[in-house]
Structures are given as structure tokens and as C-alpha cells.
Motif scaffolding. Sequence first.
Motif, PDB file in Angstrom:
ATOM      1  N   THR A   1      41.799  16.743  28.746  1.00  0.00           N
ATOM      2  CA  THR A   1      42.892  17.703  28.826  1.00  0.00           C
ATOM      3  C   THR A   1      43.703  17.697  27.532  1.00  0.00           C
ATOM      4  OG1 THR A   1      43.052  17.415  31.204  1.00  0.00           O
ATOM      5  CG2 THR A   1      44.974  18.314  30.116  1.00  0.00           C
ATOM      6  N   HIS A   2      43.873  16.531  26.963  1.00  0.00           N
ATOM      7  CA  HIS A   2      44.659  16.433  25.732  1.00  0.00           C
ATOM      8  C   HIS A   2      43.840  16.730  24.482  1.00  0.00           C
ATOM      9  CE1 HIS A   2      48.226  15.035  27.698  1.00  0.00           C
ATOM     10  NE2 HIS A   2      47.524  14.149  28.361  1.00  0.00           N
ATOM     11  N   LEU A   3      42.530  16.467  24.520  1.00  0.00           N
ATOM     12  CA  LEU A   3      41.716  16.613  23.326  1.00  0.00           C
ATOM     13  C   LEU A   3      41.143  18.006  23.115  1.00  0.00           C
ATOM     14  CD1 LEU A   3      39.724  13.263  23.273  1.00  0.00           C
ATOM     15  CD2 LEU A   3      41.733  13.895  21.973  1.00  0.00           C
ATOM     16  N   ILE A   4      40.795  18.711  24.191  1.00  0.00           N
ATOM     17  CA  ILE A   4      40.156  20.014  24.053  1.00  0.00           C
ATOM     18  C   ILE A   4      41.220  21.080  23.839  1.00  0.00           C
ATOM     19  CG2 ILE A   4      38.736  21.747  25.208  1.00  0.00           C
ATOM     20  CD1 ILE A   4      37.301  19.478  26.597  1.00  0.00           C
ATOM     21  N   PRO A   5      41.116  21.844  22.739  1.00  0.00           N
ATOM     22  CA  PRO A   5      42.123  22.879  22.479  1.00  0.00           C
ATOM     23  C   PRO A   5      41.907  24.097  23.371  1.00  0.00           C
ATOM     24  CG  PRO A   5      40.447  22.924  20.787  1.00  0.00           C
ATOM     25  CD  PRO A   5      40.126  21.755  21.676  1.00  0.00           C
ATOM     26  N   GLY A   6      42.956  24.883  23.518  1.00  0.00           N
ATOM     27  CA  GLY A   6      42.855  26.143  24.240  1.00  0.00           C
ATOM     28  C   GLY A   6      43.185  26.055  25.710  1.00  0.00           C
TER      29      GLY A   6
ATOM     30  N   ALA B   1      37.158   6.498  36.525  1.00  0.00           N
ATOM     31  CA  ALA B   1      36.606   6.980  35.255  1.00  0.00           C
ATOM     32  C   ALA B   1      36.714   8.494  35.159  1.00  0.00           C
ATOM     33  CB  ALA B   1      35.149   6.539  35.122  1.00  0.00           C
ATOM     34  N   THR B   2      36.489   9.197  36.260  1.00  0.00           N
ATOM     35  CA  THR B   2      36.615  10.652  36.264  1.00  0.00           C
ATOM     36  C   THR B   2      38.050  11.066  35.961  1.00  0.00           C
ATOM     37  OG1 THR B   2      34.826  10.833  37.866  1.00  0.00           O
ATOM     38  CG2 THR B   2      36.288  12.722  37.659  1.00  0.00           C
ATOM     39  N   ALA B   3      39.003  10.418  36.575  1.00  0.00           N
ATOM     40  CA  ALA B   3      40.411  10.741  36.321  1.00  0.00           C
ATOM     41  C   ALA B   3      40.792  10.442  34.872  1.00  0.00           C
ATOM     42  CB  ALA B   3      41.308   9.960  37.275  1.00  0.00           C
ATOM     43  N   ALA B   4      40.316   9.317  34.350  1.00  0.00           N
ATOM     44  CA  ALA B   4      40.646   8.953  32.970  1.00  0.00           C
ATOM     45  C   ALA B   4      40.027   9.945  31.983  1.00  0.00           C
ATOM     46  CB  ALA B   4      40.162   7.532  32.671  1.00  0.00           C
ATOM     47  N   LEU B   5      38.761  10.302  32.188  1.00  0.00           N
ATOM     48  CA  LEU B   5      38.120  11.267  31.287  1.00  0.00           C
ATOM     49  C   LEU B   5      38.760  12.643  31.411  1.00  0.00           C
ATOM     50  CD1 LEU B   5      34.346  10.325  31.553  1.00  0.00           C
ATOM     51  CD2 LEU B   5      35.851  10.069  29.588  1.00  0.00           C
ATOM     52  N   GLY B   6      39.126  13.047  32.610  1.00  0.00           N
ATOM     53  CA  GLY B   6      39.798  14.331  32.784  1.00  0.00           C
ATOM     54  C   GLY B   6      41.120  14.381  32.041  1.00  0.00           C
ATOM     55  N   GLY B   7      41.887  13.326  32.128  1.00  0.00           N
ATOM     56  CA  GLY B   7      43.154  13.270  31.397  1.00  0.00           C
ATOM     57  C   GLY B   7      42.940  13.264  29.893  1.00  0.00           C
ATOM     58  N   LEU B   8      41.916  12.541  29.444  1.00  0.00           N
ATOM     59  CA  LEU B   8      41.621  12.491  28.013  1.00  0.00           C
ATOM     60  C   LEU B   8      41.175  13.859  27.503  1.00  0.00           C
ATOM     61  CD1 LEU B   8      41.176  10.691  25.462  1.00  0.00           C
ATOM     62  CD2 LEU B   8      38.815  10.478  26.235  1.00  0.00           C
TER      63      LEU B   8
END
Length: 123
Positions: free
Chosen positions: A53-58, A44-51
Motif C-alpha cells: 500500500t505504501h510502496l505502489i504509486p497511484g 504475512a498477508t497483512a504485512a505485505l498488504g500494508g507494505l
Amino acid sequence: MTPSPSSHDFDRNPPSAGSPLARDRGLRRTRRLTRWLAVTAVAATAALGGLYTHLIPGGASPPATPPASGQSPNASSAPAGGDDDEGGSDDEEEAAATKPVPRAPAQPPASTRQKPHTTTGAS
């Protein structure tokens, strides 16, 4: 990864609450549950981190787009003759033009005559 179920896992008559067999069975179940929770938490940590990374700008700057005319960004300040006597490449000139130049601070740092403040664990 997990051992195959033992004959004790499917007993129709579970051992009494105070017996060593009941304790061993409970420990096995607890270890198995802990292992599954740890694997699930890491996934879950890896999945949320990947998500995120793509969603948060900057996170990363977008790639620079080349000028449409094919000239470097500082082409207007270049001499009109177009002679390149120095032998430098256009890529080096573009890289030098886009690097930020460090500036001196508005006011230089000043020294103070205060005693240094130190704290130790002793009172």
C-alpha cells in the motif's frame, strides 16, 4: 491459545507406528502445525498488504494544494468588482471548479438488429 504439553508429547519411548496413541500424537502435531501455518499466512498477508500500500504509486491522489495568492483557481475569470450578490461561499465555487464535467460521447450508441447470442449448459 495452545493447550499445555501433555505427558504424551515428551515420551521417551514413542508408541509403535500402528498404535492409536501414535495416530493421536500425529494428529495433534498436524493440527498444531496447521494452526501455526494459518496464523503465519494471515500475518504475512497483512504485512505485505500494508507494505505494498505504501510502496505502489497511484493508490490515492495527493491532496490538492491551495493557491499561493489565497484566491480560487478561477479567480482570473471572476468579475473585477468582487461583489458576491449570490450568497454562495468560496468553498462551493472551488469545488464546482475542480469537478470534472461529463461530456457526451463522440458518436452516440447505435442499435443493432442481431439475434441475441445465448448459451446454455445443454448441448
